[in-house]
Design a protein around this motif. Structure first.
Motif, PDB file in Angstrom:
ATOM      1  N   LEU A 167       0.816  -1.211   0.000  1.00  0.00           N
ATOM      2  CA  LEU A 167       0.000   0.000   0.000  1.00  0.00           C
ATOM      3  C   LEU A 167       0.853   1.266   0.000  1.00  0.00           C
ATOM      4  O   LEU A 167       0.484   2.260  -0.642  1.00  0.00           O
ATOM      5  CB  LEU A 167      -0.944  -0.011   1.194  1.00  0.00           C
ATOM      6  CG  LEU A 167      -2.063  -1.048   1.083  1.00  0.00           C
ATOM      7  CD1 LEU A 167      -2.882  -1.104   2.375  1.00  0.00           C
ATOM      8  CD2 LEU A 167      -2.992  -0.736  -0.100  1.00  0.00           C
ATOM      9  N   VAL A 168       1.981   1.250   0.686  1.00  0.00           N
ATOM     10  CA  VAL A 168       2.873   2.412   0.615  1.00  0.00           C
ATOM     11  C   VAL A 168       3.348   2.610  -0.824  1.00  0.00           C
ATOM     12  O   VAL A 168       3.397   3.751  -1.326  1.00  0.00           O
ATOM     13  CB  VAL A 168       4.068   2.255   1.577  1.00  0.00           C
ATOM     14  CG1 VAL A 168       5.140   3.311   1.289  1.00  0.00           C
ATOM     15  CG2 VAL A 168       3.598   2.380   3.018  1.00  0.00           C
ATOM     16  N   GLN A 169       3.668   1.526  -1.509  1.00  0.00           N
ATOM     17  CA  GLN A 169       4.062   1.637  -2.912  1.00  0.00           C
ATOM     18  C   GLN A 169       2.913   2.165  -3.765  1.00  0.00           C
ATOM     19  O   GLN A 169       3.117   2.990  -4.663  1.00  0.00           O
ATOM     20  CB  GLN A 169       4.529   0.278  -3.430  1.00  0.00           C
ATOM     21  CG  GLN A 169       5.848  -0.188  -2.835  1.00  0.00           C
ATOM     22  CD  GLN A 169       6.173  -1.637  -3.168  1.00  0.00           C
ATOM     23  OE1 GLN A 169       5.392  -2.333  -3.833  1.00  0.00           O
ATOM     24  NE2 GLN A 169       7.327  -2.105  -2.718  1.00  0.00           N
ATOM     25  N   ALA A 170       1.690   1.715  -3.482  1.00  0.00           N
ATOM     26  CA  ALA A 170       0.534   2.153  -4.256  1.00  0.00           C
ATOM     27  C   ALA A 170       0.237   3.633  -4.063  1.00  0.00           C
ATOM     28  O   ALA A 170      -0.402   4.263  -4.905  1.00  0.00           O
ATOM     29  CB  ALA A 170      -0.696   1.325  -3.871  1.00  0.00           C
ATOM     30  N   SER A 171       0.697   4.200  -2.950  1.00  0.00           N
ATOM     31  CA  SER A 171       0.432   5.609  -2.678  1.00  0.00           C
ATOM     32  C   SER A 171       1.250   6.548  -3.558  1.00  0.00           C
ATOM     33  O   SER A 171       0.971   7.746  -3.624  1.00  0.00           O
ATOM     34  CB  SER A 171       0.721   5.922  -1.204  1.00  0.00           C
ATOM     35  OG  SER A 171       2.122   5.914  -0.937  1.00  0.00           O
ATOM     36  N   ALA A 172       2.259   6.015  -4.250  1.00  0.00           N
ATOM     37  CA  ALA A 172       3.183   6.867  -5.006  1.00  0.00           C
ATOM     38  C   ALA A 172       2.496   7.611  -6.142  1.00  0.00           C
ATOM     39  O   ALA A 172       2.922   8.715  -6.512  1.00  0.00           O
ATOM     40  CB  ALA A 172       4.341   6.026  -5.543  1.00  0.00           C
ATOM     41  N   ASP A 173       1.467   7.035  -6.720  1.00  0.00           N
ATOM     42  CA  ASP A 173       0.769   7.709  -7.817  1.00  0.00           C
ATOM     43  C   ASP A 173      -0.732   7.773  -7.549  1.00  0.00           C
ATOM     44  O   ASP A 173      -1.551   7.534  -8.423  1.00  0.00           O
ATOM     45  CB  ASP A 173       1.054   7.028  -9.156  1.00  0.00           C
ATOM     46  CG  ASP A 173       0.651   5.558  -9.177  1.00  0.00           C
ATOM     47  OD1 ASP A 173       0.271   5.029  -8.111  1.00  0.00           O
ATOM     48  OD2 ASP A 173       0.718   4.945 -10.258  1.00  0.00           O
ATOM     49  N   ALA A 174      -1.083   8.114  -6.317  1.00  0.00           N
ATOM     50  CA  ALA A 174      -2.480   8.254  -5.922  1.00  0.00           C
ATOM     51  C   ALA A 174      -2.708   9.633  -5.318  1.00  0.00           C
ATOM     52  O   ALA A 174      -1.779  10.283  -4.831  1.00  0.00           O
ATOM     53  CB  ALA A 174      -2.861   7.172  -4.906  1.00  0.00           C
ATOM     54  N   ASP A 175      -3.952  10.087  -5.366  1.00  0.00           N
ATOM     55  CA  ASP A 175      -4.322  11.355  -4.739  1.00  0.00           C
ATOM     56  C   ASP A 175      -4.752  11.160  -3.293  1.00  0.00           C
ATOM     57  O   ASP A 175      -4.673  12.094  -2.487  1.00  0.00           O
ATOM     58  CB  ASP A 175      -5.480  12.009  -5.504  1.00  0.00           C
ATOM     59  CG  ASP A 175      -5.129  12.278  -6.952  1.00  0.00           C
ATOM     60  OD1 ASP A 175      -3.954  12.583  -7.239  1.00  0.00           O
ATOM     61  OD2 ASP A 175      -6.032  12.170  -7.814  1.00  0.00           O
TER      62      ASP A 175
END
Length: 291
Positions: A244-252
């Protein structure tokens, strides 16, 4: 009466970022915005007799901080109804009390006077862990805070704690006109037949398929209610907090659920929530599951 979106301000750069984000969020959902600055100056000054006609310095600063915050909000979006209030209370208590009658509470990642090296301020963590409404901690890149990615992420966990978070995530994606990515992490147990690669592959496939089923089950009802939202299901191998930390890299915005347990005070924030609150590259919403 429509519940407001509450944002805590203290004059720090982090809280000003929270104000900007909260203004945009209020506009997305048509909410009034309530800015709060908590100050205990009255407790210490109010009981002292004084012949001075000058106001205490802390009172002057408190009123300046809240007035500046309201002015900033109005400049950012005049259509959002913004009000401000100085409360004679400690910051965590004030925000928790305000959150009991709020659509959500927004905080910065660090407060005024906290060490620059801190990943997350004590007030933000305490409010996220104890509030009865969604709490959004504004952090991450300017791109994510400005909504440049048009993508909301929700983490799908075990049990019932995901349902409120899923509903919140669909509302966010719909209000922003962006896509929703639902992530379910999975792992093959370390002891699963390490000497037999084919068996390991079969076990991995089974865990991935189970994660896909979990995603479908968690999203089904909300997806029907928000049919216009583009949904991307993502079973991902690895520890949930890292995925999830990785998924946050290109999320608003990234959203995680938390459940209030009987016999405990506040929510139970596990490793995943703590990792996101400390390391996410975009704003984080902790959504309590009322049980």
């Amino acid at each position: 009466m429509e519940l407001p979106l509450v944002v805590g301000v203290d004059g720090s750069d982090s809280s000003l970022q929270a104000v900007d984000w909260a203004v945009d969020e209020a506009a997305h959902h048509g909410l009034p915005l309530r800015l709060i600055y908590a100050s205990l100056w009255e407790r210490y000054e109010g009981g002292r007799p004084s012949l001075s006609t000058e106001r205490p310095a802390e009172e002057v600063m408190a009123q300046h901080i809240i007035a500046s915050g309201v002015e900033r909000a109005q400049r950012r979006n005049p259509a959002v109804k913004a009000s401000g209030e100085v409360l004679p209370d400690e910051a965590v208590s004030a925000l928790l009390r305000a959150g009991s009658e709020a659509w959500g509470v927004v905080t910065g990642s660090r407060g005024r006077g906290e060490l620059a090296g801190l990943l997350l301020g004590s007030v933000s963590l305490a409010v996220a862990a104890r509030a009865v409404c969604p709490v959004i901690v504004v952090r991450g890149s300017e791109e994510s805070r400005q909504g440049a990615f048009a993508r909301v992420v929700v983490g799908i966990g075990d049990g019932a704690e995901s349902s409120a978070a899923v509903r919140f995530a669909f509302r966010e994606a719909e209000a922003r006109g962006g896509a929703l990515t639902a992530v379910r992490a999975w792992r093959t147990p370390a002891h699963a037949h390490v000497d037999h690669p084919l068996i390991v592959d079969d076990a991995a496939q089974a865990h991935e398929e189970r994660a896909s089923v979990n995603l479908d089950d968690a999203l089904r009802q909300a997806a029907r209610e928000h049919a216009s939202v583009e949904v991307r299901r993502r079973p991902a191998e690895g520890p949930a907090h890292r995925v999830l930390v990785q998924a946050s890299a290109d999320a608003d915005l990234i959203i995680i659920g938390a459940q209030r347990r009987h016999g405990h005070v506040g929510l139970q924030l596990g490793r995943v929530a703590h990792a996101l609150l400390h390391h996410s590259q975009c704003p984080v919403a902790v959504v309590p599951q009322r049980v």
